[in-house]
Every structure is written in structure tokens, then in C-alpha cells.
Write a protein that holds these residues in place. Sequence first.
Motif, short mmCIF file in Angstrom:
data_model
loop_
_atom_site.label_atom_id
_atom_site.label_comp_id
_atom_site.label_asym_id
_atom_site.label_seq_id
_atom_site.Cartn_x
_atom_site.Cartn_y
_atom_site.Cartn_z
N ILE A 1 0.85 -1.19 0.00
CA ILE A 1 0.00 0.00 0.00
C ILE A 1 0.88 1.24 0.00
O ILE A 1 1.75 1.39 0.85
N TYR A 2 0.64 2.14 -0.94
CA TYR A 2 1.34 3.42 -1.04
C TYR A 2 0.31 4.52 -0.75
O TYR A 2 -0.78 4.52 -1.32
N THR A 3 0.72 5.41 0.15
CA THR A 3 -0.21 6.44 0.60
C THR A 3 0.39 7.81 0.35
O THR A 3 1.56 8.07 0.70
N CYS A 4 -0.42 8.68 -0.21
CA CYS A 4 -0.03 10.08 -0.39
C CYS A 4 -0.74 10.90 0.69
O CYS A 4 -1.97 10.85 0.83
N VAL A 5 0.08 11.64 1.45
CA VAL A 5 -0.46 12.41 2.58
C VAL A 5 -0.24 13.89 2.31
O VAL A 5 0.87 14.33 2.03
N GLY A 6 -1.31 14.63 2.41
CA GLY A 6 -1.24 16.09 2.32
C GLY A 6 -1.53 16.70 3.68
O GLY A 6 -2.59 16.45 4.26
N ASP A 7 -0.56 17.46 4.21
CA ASP A 7 -0.70 18.01 5.56
C ASP A 7 -0.21 19.44 5.55
O ASP A 7 0.93 19.71 5.20
N ASN A 8 -1.10 20.35 5.94
CA ASN A 8 -0.68 21.75 6.04
C ASN A 8 -0.98 22.35 7.41
O ASN A 8 -0.95 23.56 7.59
N GLY A 9 -1.24 21.50 8.39
CA GLY A 9 -1.46 22.01 9.74
C GLY A 9 -2.91 22.29 10.05
O GLY A 9 -3.33 22.11 11.18
N TYR A 10 -3.62 22.71 9.03
CA TYR A 10 -5.03 22.93 9.23
C TYR A 10 -5.83 21.65 9.04
O TYR A 10 -7.00 21.60 9.41
N GLY A 11 -5.26 20.71 8.48
CA GLY A 11 -5.94 19.44 8.23
C GLY A 11 -5.01 18.50 7.46
O GLY A 11 -4.03 18.91 6.85
N ILE A 12 -5.32 17.24 7.53
CA ILE A 12 -4.55 16.21 6.83
C ILE A 12 -5.51 15.41 5.96
O ILE A 12 -6.59 15.03 6.41
N MET A 13 -5.08 15.15 4.75
CA MET A 13 -5.87 14.32 3.85
C MET A 13 -4.93 13.37 3.14
O MET A 13 -3.82 13.75 2.77
N ASN A 14 -5.35 12.15 2.98
CA ASN A 14 -4.50 11.17 2.28
C ASN A 14 -5.35 10.24 1.44
O ASN A 14 -6.54 10.04 1.71
N THR A 15 -4.72 9.67 0.45
CA THR A 15 -5.34 8.68 -0.43
C THR A 15 -4.31 7.59 -0.71
O THR A 15 -3.13 7.88 -0.89
N SER A 16 -4.78 6.34 -0.73
CA SER A 16 -3.87 5.21 -0.90
C SER A 16 -4.19 4.43 -2.16
O SER A 16 -5.30 4.48 -2.70
N LEU A 17 -3.21 3.70 -2.61
CA LEU A 17 -3.37 2.75 -3.72
C LEU A 17 -2.59 1.49 -3.40
O LEU A 17 -1.66 1.52 -2.57
N TYR A 18 -2.96 0.40 -4.07
CA TYR A 18 -2.25 -0.87 -3.86
C TYR A 18 -1.49 -1.22 -5.13
O TYR A 18 -2.07 -1.28 -6.22
N LEU A 19 -0.20 -1.46 -4.97
CA LEU A 19 0.64 -1.86 -6.08
C LEU A 19 0.98 -3.33 -5.93
O LEU A 19 1.61 -3.74 -4.95
N ALA A 20 0.51 -4.14 -6.89
CA ALA A 20 0.77 -5.58 -6.87
C ALA A 20 1.89 -5.89 -7.86
O ALA A 20 1.83 -5.49 -9.02
N VAL A 21 2.90 -6.62 -7.40
CA VAL A 21 4.04 -6.98 -8.25
C VAL A 21 3.97 -8.48 -8.52
O VAL A 21 4.03 -9.30 -7.58
N LYS A 22 3.84 -8.86 -9.80
CA LYS A 22 3.77 -10.25 -10.20
C LYS A 22 5.15 -10.72 -10.67
O LYS A 22 5.87 -9.97 -11.34
N TYR A 23 5.49 -11.98 -10.36
CA TYR A 23 6.79 -12.49 -10.77
C TYR A 23 6.77 -14.01 -10.75
O TYR A 23 5.99 -14.64 -10.03
N PRO A 24 7.61 -14.64 -11.58
CA PRO A 24 7.67 -16.11 -11.62
C PRO A 24 8.30 -16.66 -10.35
O PRO A 24 8.94 -15.91 -9.59
#
Length: 630
Positions: free
Chosen positions: A302-325
Motif C-alpha cells: 500500500i502506497y499512501t499520499c499524505v497532504g498536511d498543512n497544519g489545518y488538516g490532513i488528507m491522504n489517499t492510498s493505492l495498492y501496487l501488486a508486483v507479479k513475478y515467476p
Amino acid sequence: MWCLELLLPLLLIINDASCQWNVWVPRDISAMTNSCVVIPCTFMYPSGIRPYRGVHGIWYFGQPYPQLFPPVVFKTRTDIVHESYKGRTKLLGDLHQRNCTLLINNIGSEHSGRYYFRADLGGANMYTFPDFSELKVLDQPNIDVPEEIVSDENLELTCYAPDNCPDMTPEIQWMYTDYLPDPEFSSDYLEESNTAVLSSTLTFTPRPMHNGQLLGCRVYYPNTTLVYERLISLDIKYAPRSVWVNVSSEVMEGSTVMLHCEVDSNPPPKISWMFGDQELLWDTASNISLALDDVTPAQEGIYTCVGDNGYGIMNTSLYLAVKYPPREPVVNDSMTIQEGTSLALHCSTQGSPAPTLTWLKDGELVGTITADELSVLEIIDITPQGDGQYRCLAENEHGRASSSMNITVEYAPVFLEESKCTVVREGVQCVCMATGNPEPTIEFYLPDLNVTINETDGRYNFYTHTDGHTSTGMIKLREKGERIDNGPAVNVHCNIYNMYGRESVHLELQQEKKYMMAVIVGTIGGVAVIAFIIAAVRYVGHNNKKENGNPRQDVVLENPALYYSAVKKDKQNLRKKVGEDGDYQPVGSMAGLERQELNYAALEFIGARPREGASGRGDDGSNYTEIKAK
């Protein structure tokens, strides 16, 4: 140092009253890398103890107990210290005055940790004090930044530098302050627990235009090259309104992925890309992109982007799946074991999606197919048939991989049913076959002669051959033996042995059915052929009498015509046996006439002169010539 001089007399007065083992050191102390640090130390011991051969001390790092073998920082009795402290430490205090103050020069980040003092008064009077001083080695100064920086509100920033090195005094300088409106600077000196910290405070009123601007604190030591800096970016805060990132996705191992994040706020917030608890990238901007090159399975999550400026925090995440033999499976090392041993073969691998694991022995499926990253093949009481190559095969939709190992099973020798003695042309042939690991050694034993045959002998034609784990031994007995009942006497033992055991067996003489059938068929056929020849000869002779009309005369011819041949046989004593080479073999009473099939023959010639001294007349008046075998 100056505080210690004031404190020491007071401690000594307390000690005179009554005391036990005790030590005083600062609980926390800090220093900059490559500088030095002085750890103040005073210790006490019971008044009833008298030092034996002086007062000695040891400084330990990390652990207070000698039996745990902690690194030795300093030792008064010897110069033997840990490699990382050689030439760096010095005792500033006088142990006889109960002063154990320690100096450490040229410190690095590896010297951060707890320091313990151990007093040695001689004999059994040694004591390690449980109290410690924890040293923090800094590679940059600390800047005290308020949690919230709001536009148009007064802001104070403070930079700290430790001052615990008596030979060097730090100085603090603020950087990148030219753009600030009316900055103010103030200095302070804080002394606590006999440690000192120098600080510098920057005061100003930020504006929105200052958002994202850099400020820095520089700490340096005059007349040296030691300089330490720390930079901060001003973040004038208000709450973000949205955070946008890529959608979750699946990628192949080794590919490149770009993760984008954009935050809508005013002024722009600090944006951070987080992977679990690890901060991978941060910046103060309206958008940020994280590039992942040559992606590995360890980067799945899970990779999360966090935006924080002191007045509030907002974040959104995504899931990166890595396939391999599947990765090359890890299996046991090849092994050599004894028959009857039980063992477990382990196979582990990694792959995405999770691979299936299959155990193969010499190309054949063994065990069960496991859809997991670990498979265990248990073999109970292994037999010689378990000897061979074992391969673990891992497969998923992106590829396959395998690893092999060999199991060699060692076991005691075992006789094979092919071991026997048979009659051959030259006599009796005995074959002994056995299997075992290591390959068994074969030898023959003749009890009647008390002879052991284990090497080439002209009398026995000893021969051995090894093929894999099978050994074959063979001898040929020139004499077939005395007749016993219905067969020749054969008394041969075969001995086989290796490191795991020894066996012996008596080899039986095998009269196979095909040989007996050949004897019967041969006998019947021979009688039929002889009868046919006699009839034919008589018929021809009768016709010749009619044509000539003359009485017979005994004459000698160069190429006489065969009239008849009669073979006299001793039906009670003659036996024929077909050997391995297809020849008829005389046995028993005929053993002395080897390969002499014709014992007696009488030839009668028509109209021939008698040979002098070799002719005679039968009882019926017929002429004959006698030929005897020698």
C-alpha cells in the motif's frame, strides 16, 4: 567540568557519613559527530572496604555485565579496549578521589548508546553500577519548529547544538534569512544535569509568500573544519481540499512505475509518499511523483499520499501488486543415508501468484502437489528403492523453476535369485549376484577343499564385474564332481559383504527344464535317424545283389561306399545333457571320454578286398572291418 568541581566536595561529605555502592552520571548527553564529549562521573563505595592495590575502573558500552562481554571503552589496568575506541578515550577523573569522568574523542554515530562504569577495588570488591549515561551523537543540529505555522502569526524557530566538549565551543548561525521580514536573533545557554546546550532562536512573522522557502541552521566549531547544517522548508498551512493519486494496478517485476499525487490546498501543503511507515519522498508543492524503477516483489503493498498543512490532513492510498515467476526453490543438500532412516525434504520458494510445488523422483511424481510457498516431503523408513534424484518444481502463470538434490541409500548386501551353479561344456559354472551400497565384495568358498576363491585362479577362472550397485562373481570348476544319486556333486558357497553386513549362501546346481527337454528330444531323434539309415542301407544292398548277381568279395577301395553304420550304446550308463553352448556333454561314467560321441562302429563294404590284418568274418559269414575309437 566546572560544575563537577563544585559538586565533588559535597559528594565526598555525604560519603563520609555512610554510603553504599553508588554512582552519579548524567542520564542523557549529546555531542556532534567527529567532536568530543565528556561524561561526568562520580562513584562511591562502602566505607568498610579498603582498596587492594589501588582503585581501578572499567567503562563498558551497551551492557553493564562483564559476562555478556560488552565492548570495553576504557580500562585502567590495560590498554586493551574495543577496536572502535582505540586511541579515543581518556580518564579525566582521579579514581582515588572517586572521580570517574570519561573523555571520548572523535566520536561517530556508532558510539551512540549507553555507557556503564565498573569499579574495581581489588579482590572480590568489584561492582558494576546499573545507572548509565546515554550518549546521542548528532550529525546535524536540532531545529525546534512549531507544529503549526500560520500565515501572519509570530513564529519562533530555535536551533540547538550540544556543548559538552571542553576543548571546542560551538557557534550557531542561521542561513537563508535574507528574504525574511525583520528577523530577530537571540542566543541562550542551557545547562542541565551537568550537560550544556547552546541555542539560537530566530523570530519573524511569516507571510503566504514565504511558503516553501528554506531556512537553515549551521553549527560550526571555530578553528576547525567541523560544520553541521540542517535545512527546513517553511510550510504556511491551511487545510487541503482533495488528494488525487493513480488507481491501484498490477505490474510485472522489473518494470518501471510512476506514482502521481496532487493536492489542492492554499497555500500548498507538505505532500509525502508513504510505504507502510517508511517515508519514501516528501516535498512542499501542489503535486509530487514517485518513480519506482526496476520494481521488485519487496515493493508490493500500500502506497499512501499524505497532504498536511497544519489545518488538516488528507491522504489517499493505492495498492501496487508486483507479479513475478517462482524463485529457484531452496531444498535440502544432497545426502547419503542408511536404509531405514526417516527424513523430511523441504522445498521453499516465492512467487506471485503463489506457486504450486511438486516433488518428482527420477521424473516420477511423489507426494502431493502443494499450492503454497513451502512443501515438505516426508520419507519414512527409506528403502534402497528410495535412492535417486529428487526435484522440487515450482510453477505459476509467469514461469517455473526447480531445484534438485540426490539421496544415496546405503544398505547391506542382498543375494539375487540369479545366483546358481549350472553344468556347462567345461564342467560346472557357478554365478553369484548381489546388490548393495557400497557395492558388495564377492568371494567363493569350496568347503570340501577348504579353499576361498577371491582372485583369478587358473583352476577356477574367477571373474568379477560391478554394474552400479550390483556385483557379479563367476567361477568355472574344471571337474564336474562325483556322481551322487542323479547328478554331479557340487558344493560351492558364495560370500558377499560390505560395511553394513555379510551374507553366505550355498549355491544349488540348477537342472533347468529346457536342458532336460533337449536331452529327451535329442535321444528320440537320434534313435529315429539311426533306424532310418539302417533301413536305407539294407535297401540299397539288396538292390545291388540283384544287379550284379555275383557273390560278394572283400576288397579294399580307396573311397568305399558306406553300407551301414551301427552305433552300439550302453543304454544304462549313457546320458546326454545339452550345455549352454548347445553341445551334448557326457556325464557320469562317460565323463572320461569328453566330446567322443562315437564309441564303436562296424562298417560293411560291398565288393571290396579285405585289408590285411584288419578284416574278419562274422558268425553269419559276412565280411566286416572293425574300427575302434581310441
